[in-house]
Design a protein around this motif. Structure first.
Motif, PDB file in Angstrom:
ATOM      1  N   ASN A 132     -13.102  -4.015   4.567  1.00 46.21           N
ATOM      2  CA  ASN A 132     -11.661  -3.789   4.614  1.00 46.21           C
ATOM      3  C   ASN A 132     -11.000  -4.104   3.273  1.00 46.21           C
ATOM      4  O   ASN A 132     -10.125  -3.378   2.807  1.00 46.21           O
ATOM      5  CB  ASN A 132     -11.048  -4.649   5.712  1.00 46.21           C
ATOM      6  CG  ASN A 132     -11.347  -4.119   7.094  1.00 46.21           C
ATOM      7  OD1 ASN A 132     -11.681  -2.943   7.238  1.00 46.21           O
ATOM      8  ND2 ASN A 132     -11.250  -4.960   8.110  1.00 46.21           N
ATOM      9  N   ASP A 133     -11.420  -5.215   2.655  1.00 47.37           N
ATOM     10  CA  ASP A 133     -10.843  -5.582   1.356  1.00 47.37           C
ATOM     11  C   ASP A 133     -11.156  -4.529   0.295  1.00 47.37           C
ATOM     12  O   ASP A 133     -10.307  -4.168  -0.518  1.00 47.37           O
ATOM     13  CB  ASP A 133     -11.384  -6.943   0.911  1.00 47.37           C
ATOM     14  CG  ASP A 133     -10.880  -8.068   1.789  1.00 47.37           C
ATOM     15  OD1 ASP A 133     -11.491  -9.146   1.753  1.00 47.37           O
ATOM     16  OD2 ASP A 133      -9.874  -7.855   2.492  1.00 47.37           O
ATOM     17  N   LYS A 134     -12.402  -4.017   0.320  1.00 41.35           N
ATOM     18  CA  LYS A 134     -12.787  -3.000  -0.650  1.00 41.35           C
ATOM     19  C   LYS A 134     -11.977  -1.730  -0.451  1.00 41.35           C
ATOM     20  O   LYS A 134     -11.464  -1.130  -1.403  1.00 41.35           O
ATOM     21  CB  LYS A 134     -14.281  -2.704  -0.496  1.00 41.35           C
ATOM     22  CG  LYS A 134     -14.778  -1.647  -1.466  1.00 41.35           C
ATOM     23  CD  LYS A 134     -16.268  -1.404  -1.258  1.00 41.35           C
ATOM     24  CE  LYS A 134     -16.782  -0.300  -2.204  1.00 41.35           C
ATOM     25  NZ  LYS A 134     -18.221  -0.024  -1.986  1.00 41.35           N
ATOM     26  N   LEU A 135     -11.815  -1.304   0.813  1.00 43.31           N
ATOM     27  CA  LEU A 135     -11.057  -0.092   1.107  1.00 43.31           C
ATOM     28  C   LEU A 135      -9.588  -0.269   0.719  1.00 43.31           C
ATOM     29  O   LEU A 135      -8.967   0.641   0.169  1.00 43.31           O
ATOM     30  CB  LEU A 135     -11.188   0.234   2.603  1.00 43.31           C
ATOM     31  CG  LEU A 135     -10.479   1.502   3.077  1.00 43.31           C
ATOM     32  CD1 LEU A 135     -11.011   2.715   2.351  1.00 43.31           C
ATOM     33  CD2 LEU A 135     -10.633   1.659   4.571  1.00 43.31           C
ATOM     34  N   LYS A 136      -9.031  -1.442   0.995  1.00 47.68           N
ATOM     35  CA  LYS A 136      -7.644  -1.686   0.649  1.00 47.68           C
ATOM     36  C   LYS A 136      -7.428  -1.610  -0.859  1.00 47.68           C
ATOM     37  O   LYS A 136      -6.458  -1.043  -1.340  1.00 47.68           O
ATOM     38  CB  LYS A 136      -7.237  -3.062   1.183  1.00 47.68           C
ATOM     39  CG  LYS A 136      -5.773  -3.396   0.936  1.00 47.68           C
ATOM     40  CD  LYS A 136      -5.432  -4.724   1.560  1.00 47.68           C
ATOM     41  CE  LYS A 136      -3.959  -5.070   1.325  1.00 47.68           C
ATOM     42  NZ  LYS A 136      -3.610  -6.368   1.927  1.00 47.68           N
ATOM     43  N   SER A 137      -8.372  -2.178  -1.620  1.00 46.49           N
ATOM     44  CA  SER A 137      -8.264  -2.153  -3.076  1.00 46.49           C
ATOM     45  C   SER A 137      -8.348  -0.721  -3.603  1.00 46.49           C
ATOM     46  O   SER A 137      -7.571  -0.317  -4.469  1.00 46.49           O
ATOM     47  CB  SER A 137      -9.379  -3.008  -3.677  1.00 46.49           C
ATOM     48  OG  SER A 137      -9.344  -2.934  -5.071  1.00 46.49           O
TER      49      SER A 137
END
Length: 388
Positions: A132-137
């Motif tokens: 999720n953090d990677k996709l958000k970034s």
């Protein structure tokens, strides 16, 4: 990008004969008012004016396309954010389940076979959080790039030449292609994340069923322990097999640094002591230590066969005194003899658990009288039993 015909940039041979070159600006304007915008005095259409208008329309269409793609991409990003919220809710449910399991573990420390399940659940949640953090970034970077490009496109001037307009059109086409590629990648990432979420939900359902079975097993174990406690037996959570007993007794024979609190009318304050168990001679010893943690002086002894009670928590009167006001109840224990109590505070919960398990085991073997045990670490579930 917008473009307008600029008469003073047009080649002069298009504006008419040599005579029209000498005409004043007001005469040229009056001629345009009569003959119509985009035409010269002989009635022919101005080709550069038509090309400029066509490029203007094309650029307007491209801008509209870019805005539409940005809107679609933001909509996809909202859907991804919604999916992240679902995942966050799911993780919160798992967190609540882990808290409930931890409470059950505190009551039944020796009968909790679900550590592997919880570890796997935590690994899955960590992986999902990283995804999720990677996709958000990635989404934030993409949106930032798109907004910056769109701002540059909208901020360009309107007085550009035909070559500059053509170059701008090519850049816009390239930008649209990049947008389409990124939107496609975002859709693929969303599908992948959705697949991971579905898989995690299915596995979590299986875990929930296992946890349900575990709760039923713990409930039966608690009922069994309660029945045994009524009959004077040691509950399961205080029992050790031979291997565990040997390991704990080896550790207690080496000793631990603890805080000892004064008893009765003593005016001395709390002191650091080296506390050990000599199982062979049936004694518990405590000895003063220096500032560097080295023992000094002769040790004091408590003969374990004379112990009539073991209290876990701030149960004895010694812990009601002001000197013990800051003592942690979850790390305290007391040994009751005929005339007094010996009161100690371990440095951490693991040390206290080691000593309680070891003392129960030793007292059970060396008792000369019934020994009452009170475990009040959890005020909502005090455990009482006798070693007979």
């Amino acid at each position: 990008v917008s473009a307008r015909p600029i008469p003073y940039l047009l080649p002069r041979f298009i504006m008419g004969s040599s005579q029209s070159k000498r005409k004043s600006k007001s005469h040229f304007q009056r001629q345009n008012d009569v003959e119509g915008e985009g035409k010269i005095s002989d009635g022919k259409t101005n080709p550069e004016s038509l090309l400029t208008e066509q490029l203007k329309d094309d650029n307007d269409n491209l801008l509209h396309g870019i805005k539409t793609l940005v809107s679609e991409f933001k909509q996809q990003n909202k859907e991804l954010d919604k999916l992240k919220v679902d995942n966050a809710n799911f993780r919160r449910e798992f967190k609540e389940l882990r808290a409930k399991i931890a409470l059950l573990e505190q009551k039944k420390t020796a009968t909790v076979p679900d550590r592997e399940i919880r570890m796997k659940l935590e690994d899955e949640i960590q992986k999902l959080r990283a995804t999720n953090d990677k996709l958000k970034s990635e989404n934030a970077n993409t949106i930032s790039e798109l907004e910056e490009k769109l701002k540059r496109k909208e901020g360009k001037g309107t007085g550009k030449s035909i070559s500059e307009l053509t170059t701008s059109q090519e850049l816009q086409m390239k930008t649209i292609k990049d947008l389409e590629d990124k939107l496609k990648g975002a859709k693929e990432e969303r599908a992948r994340l959705s697949k991971i979420n579905d898989s995690l939900k299915a596995e979590s359902q299986s875990r929930l069923e296992s946890i349900k079975d575990l709760r039923e097993g713990l409930k039966k174990a608690e009922e069994s322990s309660a029945n045994e406690a009524k009959n004077g037996a040691v509950p399961d959570q205080y029992r050790l097999d031979e291997k565990e007993k040997q390991s704990i007794m080896n550790a207690l024979s080496k000793g631990d640094l603890m805080t000892k609190y004064p008893n009765g009318s003593s005016i001395s304050g709390k002191k650091r002591k080296m506390v050990k168990i000599d199982a062979r001679n049936c004694v518990l010893t405590y000895q003063d230590v220096t500032g560097e943690g080295k023992v000094k002086g002769s040790p004091s002894k408590i003969y374990l066969p004379k112990v009539s009670g073991l209290m876990v928590g701030k149960v004895s009167e010694a812990f009601d005194r002001s000197v013990a006001r800051l003592a942690a109840g979850s790390r305290c224990f007391s040994l009751q003899v005929k005339t007094r109590t010996y009161d100690f505070e371990a440095d951490n919960n693991a040390m206290l658990q080691r000593w309680i398990m070891g003392l129960v085991s030793v007292l059970k073997e060396q008792r000369t009288q019934p020994i009452s045990v009170t475990d009040a670490r959890d005020p909502t579930g005090v455990v009482n039993f006798k070693i007979e």
